[in-house]
Design a protein around this motif. Structure first.
Motif, PDB file in Angstrom:
ATOM      1  N   ILE A  85      21.149  33.213  62.156  1.00 29.85           N
ATOM      2  CA  ILE A  85      21.185  33.742  63.511  1.00 29.85           C
ATOM      3  C   ILE A  85      22.636  33.827  63.960  1.00 29.85           C
ATOM      4  N   LYS A  86      23.017  34.914  64.555  1.00 30.98           N
ATOM      5  CA  LYS A  86      24.384  35.109  64.988  1.00 30.98           C
ATOM      6  C   LYS A  86      24.807  34.079  66.018  1.00 30.98           C
ATOM      7  N   ARG A  87      26.006  33.573  65.865  1.00 30.99           N
ATOM      8  CA  ARG A  87      26.526  32.560  66.762  1.00 30.99           C
ATOM      9  C   ARG A  87      26.712  33.115  68.169  1.00 30.99           C
ATOM     10  N   THR A  88      26.330  32.331  69.166  1.00 24.73           N
ATOM     11  CA  THR A  88      26.464  32.743  70.559  1.00 24.73           C
ATOM     12  C   THR A  88      27.871  32.449  71.064  1.00 24.73           C
ATOM     13  N   THR A  89      28.442  33.368  71.835  1.00 19.57           N
ATOM     14  CA  THR A  89      29.739  33.153  72.458  1.00 19.57           C
ATOM     15  C   THR A  89      29.520  32.672  73.884  1.00 19.57           C
ATOM     16  N   PHE A  90      30.197  31.588  74.261  1.00 18.00           N
ATOM     17  CA  PHE A  90      29.995  30.993  75.576  1.00 18.00           C
ATOM     18  C   PHE A  90      31.200  31.261  76.472  1.00 18.00           C
ATOM     19  N   ASN A  91      30.908  31.556  77.757  1.00 20.51           N
ATOM     20  CA  ASN A  91      31.991  31.837  78.697  1.00 20.51           C
ATOM     21  C   ASN A  91      32.583  30.537  79.260  1.00 20.51           C
ATOM     22  N   LYS A  92      33.588  30.664  80.109  1.00 20.97           N
ATOM     23  CA  LYS A  92      34.316  29.503  80.635  1.00 20.97           C
ATOM     24  C   LYS A  92      33.408  28.581  81.437  1.00 20.97           C
ATOM     25  N   THR A  93      32.538  29.165  82.245  1.00 19.47           N
ATOM     26  CA  THR A  93      31.625  28.354  83.055  1.00 19.47           C
ATOM     27  C   THR A  93      30.671  27.562  82.179  1.00 19.47           C
ATOM     28  N   GLU A  94      30.108  28.220  81.172  1.00 21.36           N
ATOM     29  CA  GLU A  94      29.176  27.539  80.265  1.00 21.36           C
ATOM     30  C   GLU A  94      29.874  26.427  79.483  1.00 21.36           C
ATOM     31  N   LYS A  95      31.093  26.699  79.017  1.00 21.88           N
ATOM     32  CA  LYS A  95      31.847  25.686  78.277  1.00 21.88           C
ATOM     33  C   LYS A  95      32.157  24.471  79.161  1.00 21.88           C
ATOM     34  N   SER A  96      32.513  24.723  80.398  1.00 28.33           N
ATOM     35  CA  SER A  96      32.831  23.625  81.325  1.00 28.33           C
ATOM     36  C   SER A  96      31.592  22.773  81.593  1.00 28.33           C
ATOM     37  N   TRP A  97      30.446  23.429  81.722  1.00 27.75           N
ATOM     38  CA  TRP A  97      29.194  22.682  81.909  1.00 27.75           C
ATOM     39  C   TRP A  97      28.882  21.846  80.669  1.00 27.75           C
ATOM     40  N   ILE A  98      29.060  22.423  79.491  1.00 30.32           N
ATOM     41  CA  ILE A  98      28.804  21.723  78.232  1.00 30.32           C
ATOM     42  C   ILE A  98      29.713  20.503  78.088  1.00 30.32           C
ATOM     43  N   LEU A  99      30.964  20.620  78.515  1.00 27.56           N
ATOM     44  CA  LEU A  99      31.929  19.540  78.348  1.00 27.56           C
ATOM     45  C   LEU A  99      31.537  18.268  79.105  1.00 27.56           C
ATOM     46  N   TYR A 100      30.788  18.411  80.194  1.00 27.58           N
ATOM     47  CA  TYR A 100      30.371  17.192  80.900  1.00 27.58           C
ATOM     48  C   TYR A 100      29.478  16.338  80.018  1.00 27.58           C
ATOM     49  N   ASP A 101      28.664  16.974  79.182  1.00 26.98           N
ATOM     50  CA  ASP A 101      27.837  16.218  78.240  1.00 26.98           C
ATOM     51  C   ASP A 101      28.709  15.440  77.257  1.00 26.98           C
ATOM     52  N   VAL A 102      29.846  16.004  76.889  1.00 29.17           N
ATOM     53  CA  VAL A 102      30.785  15.296  76.013  1.00 29.17           C
ATOM     54  C   VAL A 102      31.300  14.034  76.708  1.00 29.17           C
ATOM     55  N   GLY A 103      31.572  14.149  77.998  1.00 22.76           N
ATOM     56  CA  GLY A 103      32.110  13.015  78.746  1.00 22.76           C
ATOM     57  C   GLY A 103      31.115  11.904  78.964  1.00 22.76           C
ATOM     58  N   ASN A 104      29.925  12.237  79.472  1.00 18.86           N
ATOM     59  CA  ASN A 104      28.983  11.155  79.800  1.00 18.86           C
ATOM     60  C   ASN A 104      28.294  10.584  78.562  1.00 18.86           C
ATOM     61  N   SER A 105      28.242  11.346  77.476  1.00 16.93           N
ATOM     62  CA  SER A 105      27.581  10.866  76.267  1.00 16.93           C
ATOM     63  C   SER A 105      28.302   9.677  75.646  1.00 16.93           C
ATOM     64  N   ALA A 106      29.596   9.537  75.911  1.00 18.68           N
ATOM     65  CA  ALA A 106      30.331   8.393  75.373  1.00 18.68           C
ATOM     66  C   ALA A 106      29.769   7.083  75.917  1.00 18.68           C
ATOM     67  N   LEU A 107      29.439   7.064  77.202  1.00 17.13           N
ATOM     68  CA  LEU A 107      28.876   5.853  77.791  1.00 17.13           C
ATOM     69  C   LEU A 107      27.435   5.647  77.343  1.00 17.13           C
ATOM     70  N   PHE A 108      26.673   6.737  77.204  1.00 20.67           N
ATOM     71  CA  PHE A 108      25.314   6.610  76.672  1.00 20.67           C
ATOM     72  C   PHE A 108      25.337   5.989  75.276  1.00 20.67           C
ATOM     73  N   LEU A 109      26.278   6.436  74.441  1.00 20.31           N
ATOM     74  CA  LEU A 109      26.368   5.905  73.082  1.00 20.31           C
ATOM     75  C   LEU A 109      26.765   4.431  73.089  1.00 20.31           C
TER      76      LEU A 109
END
Length: 417
Positions: free
Chosen positions: A6-30
């Motif tokens: 399946i072709k890779r999806t390209t994400f815009n700036k807003t979507e990337k910024s939303w995704i990055l919050y998961d990177v931040g809070n997941s550290a504490l979850f782990l």
């Protein structure tokens, strides 16, 4: 690049910024699902009164945190739906949670540590409710499965960076000339700072485009509106069956996440083995979550959720009857990684499609209630059976029925999902 043809999806700036919050809070979850329970067990071991029931005490703390969140979210969710409020609530949770996380490094006693942990857990889990609701503003409906899955995927792999740093500090505390307590202090600070830093893009770039008008007596209206929202949810057949199914199957998912290292430690598995196995879970979950998002879009969200529920039922049986050694824990960790992110991501994205955008936080507040009350039931069952029988395996086994009920109810959800 392509994934499964399946072709890779390209994400815009807003979507990337939303995704990055998961990177931040997941550290504490782990950290909360790995090092923190083991550190708590070491504190509890110094007190003969709780040494034999440390798993139960940990489960009780998780239950208290879940109950507070479940009681607050419908009201706070309604307030957050007003113009410009979603990100303000996120900022409040992040600041409170990061401070509480740092404070976990100071207590010498197990009880004070649990209090700080409960505050941190409440703030962390509350922030995800407001964050989940922002998904309706961050991307279009047809892209939510993939964006939601990317959040979980990059959260898994991104959280490994601060986690590995913390792990190296803790394991090499002696050679660094510091105590284990000092090493944990540094770990809590690193994790809190990581959470704050990766919140900044979300606050800066994601705009709340859906909202309800501000009301003069917002708090009173939020409280009075709880009944109306519940009726709307119940009268909507798709939402009703979906959220009831979610209540049961997410019970096992959350309980396994929260209790796994405490359970493994109680079985006598070495702490280092537990942590490394959970680290492998993160890396397995990264491509698995992305694949789950692709498959959810291609073959249907409902089908992929049913697959995940069935897999978790088998995982629970394995943990109850066969989990005794470090090797078996590694097998369990890999299996969990294959389905953990996918089932959570598709649950989040599908519910965002069902709820009205201007009331997303209010609906996600109830979505979170069902998730948190399920967590109360799961961790509560583990705690009760552990205290009563001194056999944690019976507690784990008792939650398997939740996956059966969740599977049956999910079959009633309209096939369009």
């Amino acid at each position: 690049m392509a994934l499964m043809g399946i072709k890779r999806t390209t994400f815009n700036k807003t979507e990337k910024s939303w995704i990055l919050y998961d990177v931040g809070n997941s550290a504490l979850f782990l950290l909360s699902s790995s090092i923190i329970p083991i550190y708590f067990n070491s504190l509890a071991a110094a007190d003969p009164a709780v040494e034999d029931v440390a798993v139960g005490a940990w489960g009780a703390a998780e239950t208290v945190a879940s109950l507070v969140i479940a009681l607050l979210m419908p009201i706070l969710g309604s307030l957050a739906d007003m113009e410009g409020m979603r990100k303000k609530f996120i900022m409040g949770c992040v600041l409170t949670g990061s401070i509480a996380t740092v404070c976990m490094g100071f207590p010498n006693g197990w009880l004070a540590f649990l209090v700080a942990y409960v505050v941190s857990s409440i703030a962390l889990n509350s922030s995800t409710v407001f964050y989940d609701a922002l998904l309706v503003d961050a991307t279009s409906e047809d892209r939510r499965d993939e964006v939601s899955s990317q959040g979980f995927a990059w959260g898994y792999v991104g959280s490994c960076i601060p986690f590995i740093a913390c792990l190296l500090i803790v394991l090499n505390a002696g050679s660094l000339g510091i105590s284990t307590k000092a090493a944990m202090n540094m770990s809590f600070f690193i994790t809190a700072a990581w959470w704050v830093v990766f919140t900044i893009p979300l606050i800066k770039n994601v705009k709340q485009t859906s909202f309800k008008p501000k009301q003069p007596r917002a708090l009173r209206s939020a409280v009075l509106g709880i009944g109306s929202t519940l009726r709307d949810i119940w009268n909507h057949k798709s939402i009703r069956y979906f959220i009831l199914s979610y209540f049961f199957y997410i019970d096992g998912v959350h309980t396994i996440i929260r209790m796994s290292t405490s359970y493994g430690s109680n079985l006598g598995i070495e702490g280092t083995q537990l942590i490394l196995a959970l680290l492998v879970t993160q890396f397995v979950a990264w491509p698995s979550s992305i694949a789950y998002g692709k498959l959810g879009t291609k073959v249907g969200t409902k089908k992929m959720l049913l697959v995940g529920i069935a897999a978790y039922f088998c995982i629970t049986l394995f943990a109850s009857f066969f989990l005794r050694t470090a090797t078996q824990f590694w097998i369990l960790a890999i299996c969990v990684g294959m389905f953990q992110g996918g089932i959570q991501a598709l649950s989040r994205s599908e519910f965002s499609k069902l709820c009205p955008k201007e009331h997303a936080n209010e609906y996600f507040g109830f979505f979170d209630i069902f998730g948190k009350y399920a967590a109360i039931l799961g961790t509560g069952l583990v705690s009760v059976f552990t205290f009563a029988t001194h056999n944690p395996s019976l507690g784990v086994l008792s939650i398997a029925i939740m996956f059966v009920i969740g599977f049956v109810i999910m079959l009633k959800v309209p096939d369009r999902l």
